[in-house]
Design a protein around this motif. Structure first.
Motif, mmCIF file in Angstrom:
data_model
loop_
_atom_site.group_PDB
_atom_site.id
_atom_site.type_symbol
_atom_site.label_atom_id
_atom_site.label_comp_id
_atom_site.label_asym_id
_atom_site.label_seq_id
_atom_site.Cartn_x
_atom_site.Cartn_y
_atom_site.Cartn_z
ATOM 1 N N TRP A 1 -29.964 -9.415 -63.892
ATOM 2 C CA TRP A 1 -30.327 -8.208 -63.162
ATOM 3 C C TRP A 1 -30.946 -7.175 -64.099
ATOM 4 O O TRP A 1 -30.827 -7.257 -65.314
ATOM 5 C CB TRP A 1 -29.134 -7.599 -62.443
ATOM 6 N N CYS A 2 -31.600 -6.196 -63.473
ATOM 7 C CA CYS A 2 -32.069 -5.010 -64.189
ATOM 8 C C CYS A 2 -31.936 -3.814 -63.258
ATOM 9 O O CYS A 2 -31.954 -3.955 -62.036
ATOM 10 C CB CYS A 2 -33.499 -5.171 -64.696
ATOM 11 N N ARG A 3 -31.761 -2.637 -63.848
ATOM 12 C CA ARG A 3 -31.697 -1.394 -63.059
ATOM 13 C C ARG A 3 -32.982 -0.645 -63.283
ATOM 14 O O ARG A 3 -33.442 -0.476 -64.417
ATOM 15 C CB ARG A 3 -30.503 -0.530 -63.466
ATOM 16 N N LEU A 4 -33.568 -0.187 -62.200
ATOM 17 C CA LEU A 4 -34.821 0.557 -62.259
ATOM 18 C C LEU A 4 -34.536 2.050 -62.269
ATOM 19 O O LEU A 4 -33.444 2.493 -61.876
ATOM 20 C CB LEU A 4 -35.693 0.183 -61.059
ATOM 21 N N CYS A 5 -35.499 2.839 -62.710
ATOM 22 C CA CYS A 5 -35.280 4.281 -62.841
ATOM 23 C C CYS A 5 -35.051 4.971 -61.498
ATOM 24 O O CYS A 5 -34.538 6.083 -61.463
ATOM 25 C CB CYS A 5 -36.422 4.941 -63.605
ATOM 26 N N ASN A 6 -35.370 4.317 -60.408
ATOM 27 C CA ASN A 6 -35.128 4.904 -59.085
ATOM 28 C C ASN A 6 -33.745 4.543 -58.540
ATOM 29 O O ASN A 6 -33.428 4.832 -57.400
ATOM 30 C CB ASN A 6 -36.233 4.495 -58.101
ATOM 31 N N GLY A 7 -32.912 3.885 -59.361
ATOM 32 C CA GLY A 7 -31.554 3.560 -58.964
ATOM 33 C C GLY A 7 -31.391 2.193 -58.325
ATOM 34 O O GLY A 7 -30.286 1.766 -58.024
ATOM 35 N N VAL A 8 -32.481 1.471 -58.132
ATOM 36 C CA VAL A 8 -32.447 0.141 -57.539
ATOM 37 C C VAL A 8 -31.973 -0.866 -58.589
ATOM 38 O O VAL A 8 -32.373 -0.795 -59.747
ATOM 39 C CB VAL A 8 -33.851 -0.246 -57.014
ATOM 40 N N VAL A 9 -31.119 -1.802 -58.172
ATOM 41 C CA VAL A 9 -30.742 -2.924 -59.031
ATOM 42 C C VAL A 9 -31.480 -4.137 -58.484
ATOM 43 O O VAL A 9 -31.349 -4.488 -57.308
ATOM 44 C CB VAL A 9 -29.216 -3.171 -59.028
ATOM 45 N N GLN A 10 -32.277 -4.743 -59.348
ATOM 46 C CA GLN A 10 -33.095 -5.878 -58.953
ATOM 47 C C GLN A 10 -32.532 -7.136 -59.617
ATOM 48 O O GLN A 10 -32.305 -7.158 -60.826
ATOM 49 C CB GLN A 10 -34.535 -5.641 -59.395
ATOM 50 N N PHE A 11 -32.295 -8.180 -58.810
ATOM 51 C CA PHE A 11 -31.732 -9.426 -59.307
ATOM 52 C C PHE A 11 -32.829 -10.454 -59.519
ATOM 53 O O PHE A 11 -33.854 -10.416 -58.850
ATOM 54 C CB PHE A 11 -30.678 -9.952 -58.328
ATOM 55 N N GLU A 12 -32.604 -11.377 -60.445
ATOM 56 C CA GLU A 12 -33.640 -12.360 -60.762
ATOM 57 C C GLU A 12 -33.937 -13.295 -59.592
ATOM 58 O O GLU A 12 -34.992 -13.910 -59.555
ATOM 59 C CB GLU A 12 -33.296 -13.148 -62.012
ATOM 60 N N ASP A 13 -33.043 -13.393 -58.617
ATOM 61 C CA ASP A 13 -33.311 -14.218 -57.437
ATOM 62 C C ASP A 13 -34.125 -13.463 -56.389
ATOM 63 O O ASP A 13 -34.281 -13.941 -55.273
ATOM 64 C CB ASP A 13 -32.019 -14.750 -56.827
ATOM 65 N N THR A 14 -34.633 -12.289 -56.735
ATOM 66 C CA THR A 14 -35.450 -11.372 -55.926
ATOM 67 C C THR A 14 -34.631 -10.530 -54.964
ATOM 68 O O THR A 14 -35.206 -9.755 -54.210
ATOM 69 C CB THR A 14 -36.602 -12.075 -55.150
ATOM 70 N N GLY A 15 -33.316 -10.641 -54.975
ATOM 71 C CA GLY A 15 -32.485 -9.741 -54.171
ATOM 72 C C GLY A 15 -32.491 -8.348 -54.771
ATOM 73 O O GLY A 15 -32.766 -8.163 -55.960
ATOM 74 N N VAL A 16 -32.211 -7.353 -53.942
ATOM 75 C CA VAL A 16 -32.254 -5.955 -54.365
ATOM 76 C C VAL A 16 -31.036 -5.226 -53.812
ATOM 77 O O VAL A 16 -30.676 -5.405 -52.647
ATOM 78 C CB VAL A 16 -33.549 -5.275 -53.861
ATOM 79 N N LEU A 17 -30.404 -4.418 -54.645
ATOM 80 C CA LEU A 17 -29.319 -3.535 -54.229
ATOM 81 C C LEU A 17 -29.838 -2.106 -54.313
ATOM 82 O O LEU A 17 -30.255 -1.653 -55.383
ATOM 83 C CB LEU A 17 -28.106 -3.715 -55.135
ATOM 84 N N LEU A 18 -29.845 -1.425 -53.169
ATOM 85 C CA LEU A 18 -30.336 -0.044 -53.124
ATOM 86 C C LEU A 18 -29.235 0.922 -53.562
ATOM 87 O O LEU A 18 -28.039 0.590 -53.478
ATOM 88 C CB LEU A 18 -30.808 0.290 -51.707
ATOM 89 N N PRO A 19 -29.597 2.118 -53.996
ATOM 90 C CA PRO A 19 -28.596 3.090 -54.460
ATOM 91 C C PRO A 19 -27.553 3.461 -53.405
ATOM 92 O O PRO A 19 -26.431 3.805 -53.750
ATOM 93 C CB PRO A 19 -29.413 4.322 -54.849
ATOM 94 N N ASP A 20 -27.909 3.346 -52.121
ATOM 95 C CA ASP A 20 -26.945 3.688 -51.068
ATOM 96 C C ASP A 20 -26.012 2.525 -50.728
ATOM 97 O O ASP A 20 -25.207 2.614 -49.818
ATOM 98 C CB ASP A 20 -27.657 4.195 -49.817
ATOM 99 N N GLY A 21 -26.127 1.403 -51.456
ATOM 100 C CA GLY A 21 -25.245 0.263 -51.264
ATOM 101 C C GLY A 21 -25.797 -0.828 -50.365
ATOM 102 O O GLY A 21 -25.198 -1.894 -50.248
ATOM 103 N N ARG A 22 -26.938 -0.580 -49.737
ATOM 104 C CA ARG A 22 -27.528 -1.621 -48.890
ATOM 105 C C ARG A 22 -28.117 -2.726 -49.748
ATOM 106 O O ARG A 22 -28.640 -2.480 -50.826
ATOM 107 C CB ARG A 22 -28.625 -1.046 -47.984
ATOM 108 N N LEU A 23 -28.034 -3.944 -49.242
ATOM 109 C CA LEU A 23 -28.542 -5.115 -49.941
ATOM 110 C C LEU A 23 -29.761 -5.649 -49.221
ATOM 111 O O LEU A 23 -29.753 -5.791 -47.991
ATOM 112 C CB LEU A 23 -27.460 -6.192 -49.988
ATOM 113 N N ILE A 24 -30.801 -5.937 -49.966
ATOM 114 C CA ILE A 24 -31.973 -6.621 -49.425
ATOM 115 C C ILE A 24 -31.884 -8.044 -49.959
ATOM 116 O O ILE A 24 -31.892 -8.252 -51.179
ATOM 117 C CB ILE A 24 -33.282 -5.932 -49.854
ATOM 118 N N PRO A 25 -31.730 -9.025 -49.071
ATOM 119 C CA PRO A 25 -31.521 -10.397 -49.536
ATOM 120 C C PRO A 25 -32.730 -10.950 -50.282
ATOM 121 O O PRO A 25 -33.845 -10.451 -50.136
ATOM 122 C CB PRO A 25 -31.258 -11.175 -48.247
ATOM 123 N N PRO A 26 -32.491 -12.004 -51.064
ATOM 124 C CA PRO A 26 -33.593 -12.624 -51.810
ATOM 125 C C PRO A 26 -34.688 -13.124 -50.875
ATOM 126 O O PRO A 26 -34.426 -13.526 -49.749
ATOM 127 C CB PRO A 26 -32.935 -13.810 -52.516
#
Length: 65
Positions: free
Chosen positions: A30-55
């Motif tokens: 994973w990596c954290r972006l400056c906008n607070g998003v956590v991006q996973f190598e499987d293309t999934g995304v965790l938003l700062p408000d806790g919502r998950l965008i699936p891969p």
């Protein structure tokens, strides 16, 4: 959150993944972006408000196993 000039896209913007990485943990996938998003190598995304965008399964289809 972003102090870059020009500012990076917000976490809610469609191009949110274009923000700059501020913490990168390749050993954990994973990596954290400056906008607070956590991006996973499987293309999934965790938003700062806790919502998950699936891969994105299309992106995974071309990866070797």
């Amino acid at each position: 959150m972003c102090a870059h000039n020009p500012p990076c896209p917000t976490a809610m913007a469609p191009d949110r993944e274009a923000a700059r990485s501020v913490a990168h943990r390749p050993e954990q996938g994973w990596c954290r972006l400056c906008n607070g998003v956590v991006q996973f190598e499987d293309t999934g995304v965790l938003l700062p408000d806790g919502r998950l965008i699936p891969p994105c399964r299309d992106a995974l289809a071309g990866r070797p196993s």
